[in-house]
Scaffold this active site. Structure first.
Site, mmCIF file in Angstrom:
data_model
loop_
_atom_site.group_PDB
_atom_site.id
_atom_site.type_symbol
_atom_site.label_atom_id
_atom_site.label_comp_id
_atom_site.label_asym_id
_atom_site.label_seq_id
_atom_site.Cartn_x
_atom_site.Cartn_y
_atom_site.Cartn_z
ATOM 1 N N LYS A 243 0.837 -1.207 0.000
ATOM 2 C CA LYS A 243 0.000 0.000 0.000
ATOM 3 C C LYS A 243 0.869 1.253 0.000
ATOM 4 O O LYS A 243 0.599 2.221 -0.709
ATOM 5 C CB LYS A 243 -0.937 -0.024 1.215
ATOM 6 C CG LYS A 243 -2.054 -1.044 1.050
ATOM 7 C CD LYS A 243 -2.782 -1.382 2.330
ATOM 8 C CE LYS A 243 -3.785 -2.511 2.067
ATOM 9 N NZ LYS A 243 -4.333 -3.122 3.265
ATOM 10 N N GLN B 113 -4.424 -1.986 9.549
ATOM 11 C CA GLN B 113 -4.373 -3.285 8.870
ATOM 12 C C GLN B 113 -5.018 -4.368 9.744
ATOM 13 O O GLN B 113 -4.688 -4.515 10.914
ATOM 14 C CB GLN B 113 -2.901 -3.650 8.568
ATOM 15 C CG GLN B 113 -2.730 -4.916 7.767
ATOM 16 C CD GLN B 113 -3.299 -4.818 6.348
ATOM 17 O OE1 GLN B 113 -3.102 -3.836 5.648
ATOM 18 N NE2 GLN B 113 -4.028 -5.842 5.933
ATOM 19 N N ASP C 23 -10.799 3.149 4.579
ATOM 20 C CA ASP C 23 -11.142 1.724 4.503
ATOM 21 C C ASP C 23 -12.652 1.521 4.722
ATOM 22 O O ASP C 23 -13.149 0.403 4.619
ATOM 23 C CB ASP C 23 -10.356 0.944 5.569
ATOM 24 C CG ASP C 23 -9.857 -0.383 5.049
ATOM 25 O OD1 ASP C 23 -9.926 -0.611 3.825
ATOM 26 O OD2 ASP C 23 -9.392 -1.202 5.869
#
Ligand code: NAP
Length: 289
Positions: free
Chosen positions: A59, A103, A126
């Site tokens: 990422k 994450q 996200d």
């Protein structure tokens, strides 16, 4: 009945992702050229799971390739929920950060819901905060989950008509199944959501003009589950004998589906691309740029 086979197009998700990243790089380049701050994504990694470490590296690399900044916060596996919340709080308050991604999975004892709920919705790239999910449900402008955004982008770029289409989504997770169902519905598809308790899954799938499989069961969707001419999107990724396998029998879909995504170079490259796009969207909303 004609026994002429359908010409199936195998979606090139990588080429599509590269095309969108090129556009993003141009847009970011315009901010840099105007001496403005560039968008910045913060990634938080808790623990030392090698797969997670490799995902966040990917990422960060993707950010730098389009000219965005990326910062990283690492915490040890022994970190408490409070430790992670403090890092999220610091990033929420940091004006130079536009997007925050924690994450997953998090180590045992840390609630991913609690962490998601602590992220500033303006930086929720996200799309896991309840406010972000609620906005999608209400149909108000919002950041949205990356994989579902990638699925919609593929359907659009390959010219799949959604209005009035029968769309079947297998899987109802918060990160894929539910948001992609809402997105399809908002585009006037008639959506059926399926899950592990669904009866007659094969028959339901056979009605689908658009079939999205987000389950994680290798080759669950067989050739005779697919309606001729359907758009088949395979989100699933499973590891079988050290090989990545999707939810769809892709070879079986050839000659039946109109388009099918391969399990490699399909949806995957689009997910990170949509994360980059979300970061740019969050930057613009925050800076008014
Ligand atoms: P998840 O949270 O485990 O959800 C799986 C869903 O599949 C659940 O709703 C479950 O139903 C349903 N399901 C399980 N067995 C089923 C069956 N036999 N028939 C029908 N439905 C069944 O998974 P997820 O996070 O949504 O991810 C799904 C897959 O996509 C995984 O393989 C994941 O690795 C992959 N993925 C890929 C990307 C990418 O970028 N390519 C991104 C995200 C996820 P219940 O709700 O009834 O349990």
């Amino acid at each position: 009945m004609s026994d002429q086979k359908q010409q199936t197009i195998v979606v090139d998700g990588l080429a599509l992702a590269q095309d969108i990243r090129k556009q993003l790089a141009e847009e970011v380049g315009r901010y840099a050229a105007a001496d403005k701050r560039v968008p910045c994504l913060a990634v938080v990694l808790v623990g030392d799971d090698p797969a997670s470490a490799s995902y966040i590296k990917g990422k960060q690399r993707a950010c730098s390739r389009v000219g965005m900044d990326a910062i990283e916060r690492r915490l040890p596996a022994s970190a408490s929920e409070q430790d992670v919340l403090l890092v999220v709080q610091e990033l929420n308050l940091n004006d130079a950060v536009d997007g925050i991604l924690v994450q997953l999975p998090l180590p045992k004892g840390i609630s991913s819901n609690a962490i998601a709920a602590a992220i500033d919705p303006a930086k929720d790239v996200d799309a896991l905060h309840p406010t972000t999910a609620g906005r999608l449900l209400l149909g108000t402008p919002t950041l949205a989950a990356c994989t579902p955004l990638g699925v919609m982008e593929i359907l659009d770029r390959y010219g799949i008509e959604l209005e009035g289409a029968n769309a079947v989504v297998i899987g109802r997770s918060n990160i894929v199944g539910k948001p992609v169902s809402l997105m399809l519905q908002s585009r006037n598809a008639t959506v059926t959501m399926c899950h592990s308790k669904t009866r007659n899954l094969r028959e339901i799938c056979r009605q689908a003009d658009v079939l999205v499989a987000a389950v994680g069961i290798p080759r669950l969707v067989k050739a005779d589950w697919i309606k001729p001419g359907a758009a088949v999107i395979d989100v699933g990724v499973s590891n079988v004998d050290d090989k990545l396998v999707g939810d769809v029998d892709t070879e079986g879909a050839m000659g039946i589906a109109r388009i099918v995504t391969p399990h490699r170079r399909g949806v995957g490259p689009m997910t990170i691309t949509m994360l980059l796009r979300n970061t740019l969207t969050a930057y613009r909303a925050r800076t008014g740029g």
